[in-house]
Design an enzyme around this catalytic site. Structure first.
Site, PDB file in Angstrom:
ATOM      1  N   GLY A  43       0.788  -1.242   0.000  1.00 42.03           N
ATOM      2  CA  GLY A  43       0.000   0.000   0.000  1.00 42.03           C
ATOM      3  C   GLY A  43       0.811   1.278   0.000  1.00 42.03           C
ATOM      4  N   ASP A  99       0.454   3.295   4.344  1.00 43.58           N
ATOM      5  CA  ASP A  99      -0.520   4.054   3.567  1.00 43.58           C
ATOM      6  C   ASP A  99      -1.600   4.671   4.452  1.00 43.58           C
ATOM      7  OD1 ASP A  99      -1.589   1.565   4.213  1.00 43.58           O
ATOM      8  OD2 ASP A  99      -2.111   1.011   2.166  1.00 43.58           O
ATOM      9  N   ASP A 102      -5.883   2.767  10.263  1.00 42.51           N
ATOM     10  CA  ASP A 102      -7.320   2.509  10.419  1.00 42.51           C
ATOM     11  C   ASP A 102      -7.552   2.019  11.847  1.00 42.51           C
ATOM     12  OD1 ASP A 102      -9.957   1.881  10.085  1.00 42.51           O
ATOM     13  OD2 ASP A 102      -9.662   0.287   8.622  1.00 42.51           O
ATOM     14  N   LYS A 130      -7.629   7.601   9.545  1.00 43.21           N
ATOM     15  CA  LYS A 130      -9.094   7.688   9.686  1.00 43.21           C
ATOM     16  C   LYS A 130      -9.449   8.290  11.034  1.00 43.21           C
ATOM     17  CE  LYS A 130     -10.289   4.089   6.470  1.00 43.21           C
ATOM     18  NZ  LYS A 130     -10.912   2.779   6.221  1.00 43.21           N
ATOM     19  N   PHE A 151     -14.084   3.704   3.059  1.00 45.04           N
ATOM     20  CA  PHE A 151     -13.100   2.883   2.365  1.00 45.04           C
ATOM     21  C   PHE A 151     -12.570   3.610   1.131  1.00 45.04           C
ATOM     22  CE2 PHE A 151     -11.353  -0.550  -0.156  1.00 45.04           C
ATOM     23  CZ  PHE A 151     -10.610  -1.209   0.811  1.00 45.04           C
ATOM     24  N   VAL A 152     -11.275   3.860   1.115  1.00 43.51           N
ATOM     25  CA  VAL A 152     -10.678   4.613   0.018  1.00 43.51           C
ATOM     26  C   VAL A 152      -9.718   3.745  -0.796  1.00 43.51           C
ATOM     27  CG1 VAL A 152     -10.882   6.860   1.158  1.00 43.51           C
ATOM     28  CG2 VAL A 152      -8.840   5.482   1.542  1.00 43.51           C
ATOM     29  N   ASP A 158      -5.559  -0.421  -2.370  1.00 47.85           N
ATOM     30  CA  ASP A 158      -6.292  -1.307  -3.265  1.00 47.85           C
ATOM     31  C   ASP A 158      -7.655  -1.697  -2.714  1.00 47.85           C
ATOM     32  OD1 ASP A 158      -5.242  -3.009  -1.139  1.00 47.85           O
ATOM     33  OD2 ASP A 158      -5.896  -4.690  -2.363  1.00 47.85           O
ATOM     34  N   ARG A 164      -4.658   0.316  -7.303  1.00 53.00           N
ATOM     35  CA  ARG A 164      -3.428   0.867  -6.729  1.00 53.00           C
ATOM     36  C   ARG A 164      -2.801   1.913  -7.645  1.00 53.00           C
ATOM     37  NH1 ARG A 164      -1.986  -2.240  -2.217  1.00 53.00           N
ATOM     38  NH2 ARG A 164      -2.302  -4.476  -2.388  1.00 53.00           N
TER      39      ARG A 164
HETATM   40  P1  5GP Z   1      -5.328  -1.214  10.358  1.00 51.75           P
HETATM   41  O1  5GP Z   1      -4.474  -2.393  10.706  1.00 51.75           O
HETATM   42  O2  5GP Z   1      -4.836   0.109  10.902  1.00 51.75           O
HETATM   43  O3  5GP Z   1      -6.793  -1.459  10.604  1.00 51.75           O
HETATM   44  O4  5GP Z   1      -5.319  -1.103   8.804  1.00 51.75           O
HETATM   45  C1  5GP Z   1      -4.192  -0.806   8.138  1.00 51.75           C
HETATM   46  C2  5GP Z   1      -4.177  -1.480   6.784  1.00 51.75           C
HETATM   47  O5  5GP Z   1      -5.492  -1.810   6.328  1.00 51.75           O
HETATM   48  C3  5GP Z   1      -3.620  -0.496   5.798  1.00 51.75           C
HETATM   49  O6  5GP Z   1      -2.235  -0.649   5.671  1.00 51.75           O
HETATM   50  C4  5GP Z   1      -4.364  -0.829   4.539  1.00 51.75           C
HETATM   51  O7  5GP Z   1      -3.663  -1.835   3.843  1.00 51.75           O
HETATM   52  C5  5GP Z   1      -5.686  -1.392   5.009  1.00 51.75           C
HETATM   53  N1  5GP Z   1      -6.764  -0.370   4.989  1.00 51.75           N
HETATM   54  C6  5GP Z   1      -7.355   0.215   6.043  1.00 51.75           C
HETATM   55  N2  5GP Z   1      -8.294   1.094   5.647  1.00 51.75           N
HETATM   56  C7  5GP Z   1      -8.293   1.062   4.303  1.00 51.75           C
HETATM   57  C8  5GP Z   1      -9.040   1.764   3.295  1.00 51.75           C
HETATM   58  O8  5GP Z   1      -9.902   2.631   3.533  1.00 51.75           O
HETATM   59  N3  5GP Z   1      -8.747   1.439   2.011  1.00 51.75           N
HETATM   60  C9  5GP Z   1      -7.807   0.515   1.653  1.00 51.75           C
HETATM   61  N4  5GP Z   1      -7.623   0.285   0.366  1.00 51.75           N
HETATM   62  N5  5GP Z   1      -7.087  -0.169   2.584  1.00 51.75           N
HETATM   63  C10 5GP Z   1      -7.326   0.120   3.878  1.00 51.75           C
HETATM   64 MG    MG Z   2      -1.235  -1.625   3.867  1.00 41.74          MG
END
Ligand code: 5GP
Ligand code: MG
Length: 182
Positions: A43, A99, A102, A130, A151-152, A158, A164
């Protein structure tokens, strides 16, 4: 691909402009310290490439490959490291690049792994963050943009490995998330 977006949040110009600002801040903060960047692939690929070219301080680059999503637009919980050997960062100043922040699960797991190698410092830089309460206690030191909990895709991000290569970042149409093959 652009037609699959409900809305563009940040176009190429806005992204590049913001990268100038973050890169200037990082360059200033690390001007006297040798930096080791650990980028979380896939990402952060575009972000890493565009950001690092704007940081004119000596640095080392390593990449980590992890998976937490497996194609869905929801976080799966457990993080899988796709490589066993982590970069040697003992005594170094580490900056983790990802990237998007979340739930915080990805970066807290990576930070915990990197900490076992006893780096001198660890900071976190994300392109997107976020606005929501995180399930894991992670704070980013450098943030490109804050976004709502949507969700972006694009600019490295991706949905089922697609989008991507979009040069901008946007919100994917909800109906595509529900039924990706239609
Ligand atoms: P976390 O572990 O903080 O929940 O999520 C981190 C990973 O989830 C990011 O590195 C990304 O790969 C994926 N992710 C989280 N939110 C999004 C989103 O809105 N869009 C996309 N494409 N990937 C996300
Ligand atoms: Mg990622």
């Amino acid at each position: 691909m652009l037609a699959d977006l409900e809305r563009v949040l940040f176009d190429e110009v806005a992204i590049q402009r913001r990268l100038d600002e973050i890169a200037a801040q990082i360059s200033k903060d690390y001007r006297d310290r040798e930096l080791t960047i650990i980028a979380v692939l896939n990402g952060s690929l575009m972000f890493m490439a565009d950001l690092l070219r704007r940081i004119p301080v000596p640095l080392k680059l390593d990449c980590l490959s992890v998976a937490s999503y497996h194609g869905r637009a929801e976080t799966r919980g457990e993080l899988v490291f796709k490589q066993i050997v982590l970069p040697d960062v003992t005594g170094r100043h580490v900056l983790l690049l990802d990237d998007i922040l979340d739930s915080g699960g990805t970066l807290s797991a990576i930070r915990a792994r990197v900490e076992t190698a006893k780096p001198r410092s660890i900071r976190i830089c994300v392109l997107l963050q976020k606005k929501k309460r995180r399930q894991h206690p992670v704070k980013a030191d450098y943030v490109g943009f804050e976004i709502e909990d949507e969700f972006v895709v694009g600019y490295g991000l991706d949905f089922m490995e697609r989008y991507r290569n979009l040069p901008c970042i946007g919100i994917l149409r909800k109906k595509l998330i529900a039924r990706p093959n239609e």
